[in-house]
Structures are given as C-alpha cells and as structure tokens.
Design an enzyme around this catalytic site. Structure first.
Site, PDB file in Angstrom:
ATOM      1  N   GLU A   1      12.782  -7.285 -12.197  1.00  0.00           N
ATOM      2  CA  GLU A   1      13.068  -5.857 -12.298  1.00  0.00           C
ATOM      3  C   GLU A   1      12.701  -5.199 -13.636  1.00  0.00           C
ATOM      4  OE1 GLU A   1      16.571  -5.267  -9.074  1.00  0.00           O
ATOM      5  OE2 GLU A   1      17.268  -5.984 -11.027  1.00  0.00           O
TER       6      GLU A   1
ATOM      7  N   HIS B   1      16.483  -6.488 -18.358  1.00  0.00           N
ATOM      8  CA  HIS B   1      17.907  -6.863 -18.296  1.00  0.00           C
ATOM      9  C   HIS B   1      18.370  -7.422 -19.637  1.00  0.00           C
ATOM     10  CE1 HIS B   1      18.678  -6.123 -14.028  1.00  0.00           C
ATOM     11  NE2 HIS B   1      17.500  -6.629 -13.761  1.00  0.00           N
TER      12      HIS B   1
ATOM     13  N   ASP C   1      22.480  -9.993 -19.605  1.00  0.00           N
ATOM     14  CA  ASP C   1      22.021  -8.818 -18.878  1.00  0.00           C
ATOM     15  C   ASP C   1      22.227  -7.607 -19.777  1.00  0.00           C
ATOM     16  OD1 ASP C   1      21.226  -6.992 -16.711  1.00  0.00           O
ATOM     17  OD2 ASP C   1      21.508  -8.761 -15.449  1.00  0.00           O
TER      18      ASP C   1
END
Ligand code: ACM
Ligand code: ZN
Length: 768
Positions: A346, A281, A206
C-alpha cells in the site's frame, strides 16, 4: 497370614474399584470426542485412562523435558495436583514420549490404553500436538485457570495418527494500531499451541506506532511509539495532530520483552516472525527521523486512519538503507525465525515522482517507473536480509515491478498474488482477505462491536483452502499454508482482540491442519460447542456470533405484508421469538417457518440452548404506519450508490447498523426533501425520521429536520422542526428525529432533513 489376607482384601477392593470405574468410564462414543482441529485418523477403543496425582510423564530425552509443562500445568491449575516427570517408565499409570524418527515433522501417534499412554513423534512440535490432543480428550474443565471442584480426569482409549496438512499455520497480531501488552502476547502463544498453530507474525511497525525498541535509534520508541490520544473519535474521523502536540497514547516492547516472548514461544512450538514495514506504513518512523522521507519535513504520528499513505521512506537516499540495515542488525539476532517480514504493501509513491533523490536513483539504476523503484527497494533489502542468513517475506505488492529473487509472498489481496508468485517458483503464505481477515465482522452488525466493514463469518473461515485447484503440482508445493490477520484499528482492548480471534481461529486451525477430505462443517459445528466450553473455562472472551439470529425481511407491496425469515449461521438451531416486544423467556414461540406480518410488530428473536437465550438477541420493529407503502416524491435525489428502492423510506423496515444493507437512502451534501402522498386526507400528528451515524465512514447525523403539511400538494405549512448540533461519535448509532404536532387533516407530508455537508443516511420516514 493375617497380614497377607488384609493385603489380599485391599487389593481385591482396589481391583473392584478399578473395574467399576473403568466400566463406567469406558462408555465413550465417537460423539464424546470433540477435538479441534479434527485428527486425521482416530480409532476409538474400549476402556479409558484415568489421570491422578500418581500419573507420571516419562521423557527420557532432555530436549523434550520442558514439554511436560504442556500437560502438567493444566493439571496443576484445574485439578490441583502435580504430575511428576520421570525418565524411566513405572509399572503403569504414565504417559511416555517415545521418539519415532520415521514420523514426519509435527506428526504424532497417540495410543491411549487403560494402563498407560504412548505418544510418539520425531520432533518437538509433534510431541507438543500429541499432548494438546490429550488435553482435548480430557473434559473441558482441564482448561480451567482455577481449580475445579469436580471432574473425571479420564480420557477414552484411542489410537490416533495425526499431522498437519500445511506447515504454515499462523496468526498475525497488529500491535501498531493498538498496542497490546506482553502478557497478552504470551497468552495468545499458549492458545496458538492449543489450536496446533505454529506461527505468530507480529506487525511491529505501522503509521500509528513503532512498537519495538531499537537501541541505535531511540526516537523510534520515544517519539514513534506514542500518538495524540483521540480514542474518543472514530478511527477514520480523527484529525491530523498539530506539530508539537502532546503524544501520550501508545507503548512498545523492549528488546528484553521480545526475548521473553520469543523464548516463551519456543516452548510452545511457535515461531515469531517480526514485520518491519517499508516503504509505506512508516509515518511513526518518519515522525521520529524526518530525514527518512523524500521531503524530510517533520510530521506527527497519526492518531487514526491515513489514506492514501504518501509519507513513505525515500529510496533515493543512501541513508534510508543505512537506517534499515541498522534496524535489521538489531532485529535479526532477536528472532530465531528464518524469516523476517519487510511489509511492502500500500505505498502511494507520489512523492517519489517529484523527489530529486528518487529521480536520480531511477535514472542511475535504469528503472522505468516508481513501481520499479519499489522493486529496487525490496530487492536491495532482501539482499541484505539474505546476507544475514534470513529469508524475506513481503505482502503481494512486492510482485509489482519485479519480485525479489528469493522472497516469500504473503498473498492478501485475494489468491492471485500467491498464484502468480508460486508460478514464478516462490514460496507463498495465503492470507486472502475473504477468508483470513479477522478484523471483519463475524455476525450481523447490529449485535457486533464496530469492525472493518466486511463480513467473515465462522463458516467462511472454515472453507479456507490456501491451495487452488487451478494450480499445478509444482505451484502447490510452494504454498506453505495460511494465517489469519488481525488488524487492530477498531480493536483497542485485549478482550476485544480475543472476541475477534475466537472461535474463528478454531475454523482456521481445522482448515489448515486437517486434510481437506475430512472437512465437515456440520460436524465442526457440533465440536465447536465443546470448544466454547473450553474457552469459557480458559477465560477467553469468545464470540457467539454464529448463534446470532439473522433476519431476512422483505415486503410484499401488493398484499401489504412483511415476511421475516430467521436463521443462525450454525444450522438446526432452536430459534424462538416474540412479536410484541416482550422478553424472550420460556413462553417465546418456537420458530418453524417464515413469519408473515400484517400489523406493527416489535420482534425479538434469539437462539436457545437448554431452554435459555444463547447469543445475541435480534430486535427490530416493523411499522405499518400511515405512510406505509405510500407514494414518495423526491425533490432531492439520493446519492446513486444509496438509492435503495422508491419505497425504501416507507416499507416498514428499518435500516441496520450496516450502512451497506440496502435499506438506507443516502444524500451526499444535499438535504433530503421528499413529499409523501397519503392518498387521501388523513389525520396526522407525528413524523419520525430514522438516521444512522458512522463518522468513520463519513456518515453523520442530520443537523435538523422539519415537517410540513398540505391538503392539495401546493400550499404547505410547517408543523414541526427539531435541531441537532454536531458531536464527536467514535462508534455507530441510530437517532430518531421525532416531529410531533397537533393533529391535523392532510394528504401530503413534506419532510426536509438538513445535511451537515457530509453523507446523511435515512430510513424510515414514519407518519402517525
Ligand atoms: C494489508 O492488509 N495491507 C496487508
Ligand atoms: Zn525520495
């Protein structure tokens, strides 16, 4: 003759002893059986089986021999004796593992008699779960990590036919936001098996840390695994590190560590699924190799929250794919799982809109949008993963712009993604936030460590069903199961991680293992008590949040009373309370019906077990002060999302640590400026203003407060002021601004609270 008679007497004695103990120990009833997840079919018979140092584990098939440890290890630790492993049955006193190839995968049949135990299964996990059931038929002391002084190692005679409802029963550990040592991962694997869960998804990549050694790209861990230490600040209030700043906080798994984790997991029937995030990420990867992004500019591994995430991989450059393929070339041989997880969630694709490489790719591939470019990215990665004999999993965003042809979808933004993917004929793992996000609060916020600001109590996890009624039979076949996801932004330590996982994982395990028609919350809340004892013996830092007292308080402005309803999530709990701030002891009053307050009270309440406080103590003061229920005029209006009611500041009830509780009034950048009309000239000597700080949510303490008095509502004079310099605060806390002055007659009280150009959250304004 003499020898014979001694022998006779001795055997008579043994016989009597045996009869005696089996009589005592056969007194089991259904309520003594507290297995979680609840077996799908169980019949209790008379009698019991006793384990002792002579008990043998009979395993003929070499493939299953290592399973002996599942039961031998706990006996060694808790009972202090070794169960021997044999390949042939002795006359009695044994557990035998017998292959029954008719049984479906992971199923087992368990038959306990006073003489011996027979466990049948067709595969490794079936035998494993049968042994775990035997552990849970034993007293909780069997879970002790050290030798216990006394326990009866007895299990009731039962006949069990059991197997899982869903084949994917998992937990995701986010080891990026905070790194967790290998030893904790190994312990977690044991505990997954104990709960009959079979998947461990490791979120290895991440923004805030790359956690797996890749030999071809050493900077991924030299640089990407470490960030500037800002653990003293709230996750979402951490500053952007300067380029070149010393980064010391982090860690990673070497490939040897991973091999150890994976090999250990195999002995516990747990499949480890690696997640290598893309295209977003991945700031930790870009900090290591800046050329992976569109701009190619150097960045630092962020120390905390980043939103939106715009520093993402560039799919316009061939070298990005080369990099990822090389990474997978090292990842794939390390993990025997048929799956690899490639993230996909995302991504804010603003850089792709302007990147010449990305635009060229869009043109050449005939793509319509950056969403289709993400789809191109994931499809291309899937092709590579499939070419290596593996299946790709992605978060539900991979549906946008077109799903990769064989991808398995992990549905997290509700059930919709999973519904859609299964309709398209894809396999699905359900992990909707509303049932599966173990980073959410599990109890009232005032008695919980800081968590993501949403609520997922035990009872809600218990209601999880990965299959929806609205699905067709065909869709249902594609739902593999579900898993809990533990994101670790707010979880720096393994003991805290345990707190978030247990006991919610018990509820998850029953939701996924036990057939839906056998789910029974009330029955579960009874069995969870034994599970707590097992956790206690196992040294697990489990949460007792389901026993935390919650208060529903309301104020009746007409008759000026506050009504207080107390409850716990676990029904029928013995709740006791005091109203004068005194300690909760045996004199505390038993709660039977709502409490009606008409004068100031300092309420303490808690659940009791065996006449002692059990779980968090609820504590709240209710103040019938001089401004209680009086008229408030707002010279500055609170923010529209945090207006509460006109009486919120003077209703006698204080806001909690949950800034969403409807009891706070919030001002964004404006000062609070209010006037309270006491109705008539009143002697006053003190004003108190309560405030909340949660820097991670953008809420800061005021920088100061001032009080003014007036007799006519026109002419005011200042009577007191306090200042409060800003400070870093990683958690959430209350501060009371006390404005004390010489007693004076006044009808109007003006209070101005100054804002540090952020959100200020205020409640209550007390006048004394
Ligand atoms: C996720 O929670 N972003 C998968
Ligand atoms: Zn680009």
């Amino acid at each position: 003759m003499k020898i014979k008679s001694i022998f006779y007497l001795a055997s008579l004695f043994l016989l009597l002893l045996g009869a005696c103990s089996s009589e005592k120990e056969s007194n089991f009833s259904e309520s003594d059986i507290n297995i979680i997840p609840k077996p799908n079919a169980l019949k209790l018979n008379n009698g019991s089986f006793t384990f002792d140092a002579q008990t043998q584990i009979v395993i003929a098939d070499a493939a299953y021999q290592e399973l002996a440890g599942v039961i031998a290890e706990p006996f060694k630790q808790a009972a202090g004796f070794d169960l021997t492993v044999a390949s042939e049955k002795p006359a009695s006193n044994y557990i035998v593992l017998e292959i029954d190839s008719q049984l479906p995968a992971e199923n087992y049949n368990l038959d306990v008699t006073s003489d011996h135990i027979t466990l049948a299964a067709s595969d490794f996990n079936g035998f494993l779960y049968g042994l775990e059931t035997i552990i849970q038929l034993l007293p909780p002391q069997i879970n002790s990590t050290s030798k216990v002084s006394s326990a009866n190692w007895v299990v009731p005679n039962v006949s069990i036919q059991d197997g899982p409802q869903f084949k994917w029963r998992g937990l995701m550990l986010d080891v990026s936001r905070h790194f967790f040592k290998k030893e904790y991962v190994l312990k977690t694997i044991d505990r997954l098996a104990f709960h009959k869960l079979n998947k461990l998804h490791l979120h290895l990549v991440d923004d805030q840390g790359w956690r797996i050694e890749i030999k071809k790209y050493p900077k991924l861990t030299e640089i990407g695994a470490y960030r500037v230490d800002q653990e003293d600040a709230a996750w979402n209030a951490r500053r952007k590190p300067e380029l070149g700043e010393k980064a010391t906080f982090g860690g990673f798994y070497t490939q040897e560590d991973i091999k150890e984790i994976v090999a250990y997991a195999q002995t516990k029937g747990v499949e480890v699924i690696p997640e290598i995030e893309m295209p977003a990420h991945v700031m930790s990867a870009i900090a290591s190799y800046p050329e992976l992004s569109c701009k190619g500019e150097p960045i630092m591994v962020p120390s905390g929250g980043v939103w939106p995430i715009t520093d993402i991989f560039c799919p316009g450059k061939e070298t990005t794919f080369e990099f990822l393929e090389n990474v997978f070339d090292e990842i794939i041989p390390l993990f025997p799982s048929q799956y690899v997880h490639a993230g996909g969630d995302e991504a804010t694709k603003t850089n792709w809109e302007t990147c010449p490489h990305c635009q060229k790719r869009i043109k050449e591939e005939g793509l319509e949008s950056v969403e289709e470019l993400q789809s191109y990215f994931m499809k291309r990665m899937e092709k590579y993963i499939v070419s290596k004999g593996k299946k790709m999993i992605g978060w539900d965003e991979i549906l946008e712009g077109g799903l990769a042809p064989e991808a398995t979808v992990m549905s997290w933004r509700g059930f919709e993604g999973g519904w859609e993917a299964s309709e398209q004929g894809h396999d699905v793992i359900m992990t909707p936030t509303s049932y599966c996000y173990f980073d959410y609060y599990q109890g009232p916020q005032d008695s919980e460590p800081e968590a993501f600001n949403a609520y997922l109590p035990l009872s809600r996890v218990y209601q999880f069903n990965p299959v929806l009624d609205s699905m067709s039979a065909e869709q249902k076949k594609h739902i593999l199961g579900g898993q809990a996801n533990l994101w670790s932004e707010f979880i720096p330590k393994s003991s805290h991680s345990e707190y978030m996982i247990y006991p919610r994982i018990s509820a998850l395990s029953e939701a996924l293992w036990t057939n839906s028609d056998k789910h029974d919350w009330l029955d579960f809340t009874k069995r969870i008590q034994t599970q707590f004892e097992r956790y206690e013996y196992a040294g697990i830092n489990y949460a007792k949040s389901a026993y935390a007292v919650m208060a529903e308080d309301s104020v009746n402005m007409d008759d000026k009373k506050i009504i207080l309803e107390l409850k716990t999530e676990i029904p029928n709990t013995d709740i006791r309370y005091t109203l004068d701030g005194s300690e909760l002891d045996e004199n505390a009053q038993k709660y039977t019906s709502p409490i009606v307050l008409s004068e100031t009270a300092n309420v303490k309440a808690a659940a009791y077990k065996d006449n002692k406080v059990y779980g968090a103590v609820f504590q709240q003061s209710y103040n019938f002060h001089k401004a209680f229920s009086k008229q408030v005029t707002y010279n500055t209006e609170p923010h529209k999302n945090y207006t509460a009611t006109p009486y919120t500041l003077v209703d006698g009830i204080n806001g909690s640590l949950d800034f969403h509780d409807g009891k706070w009034q919030g001002w964004l950048r404006d000062d609070m400026n209010i006037v309270i009309d006491l109705g008539e000239a009143t002697e006053v000597s003190e004003v108190n203003v309560g405030s909340l700080e949660s820097q991670g949510s953008g809420i800061y303490f005021p920088t100061g407060a001032k009080a003014f008095l007036s007799v006519d509502g026109k002419e005011y004079h200042e009577v007191a002021s306090v200042e409060n310099p800003a400070q870093k605060n990683p958690g959430r806390s209350f501060k009371n601004f006390k404005l004390a002055f010489d007693a004076e007659q006044a009808r109007y009280v003006k209070v101005i609270v100054s804002n540090p150009d952020q959100f200020i959250f205020l409640d209550e304004v007390q006048v004394k």
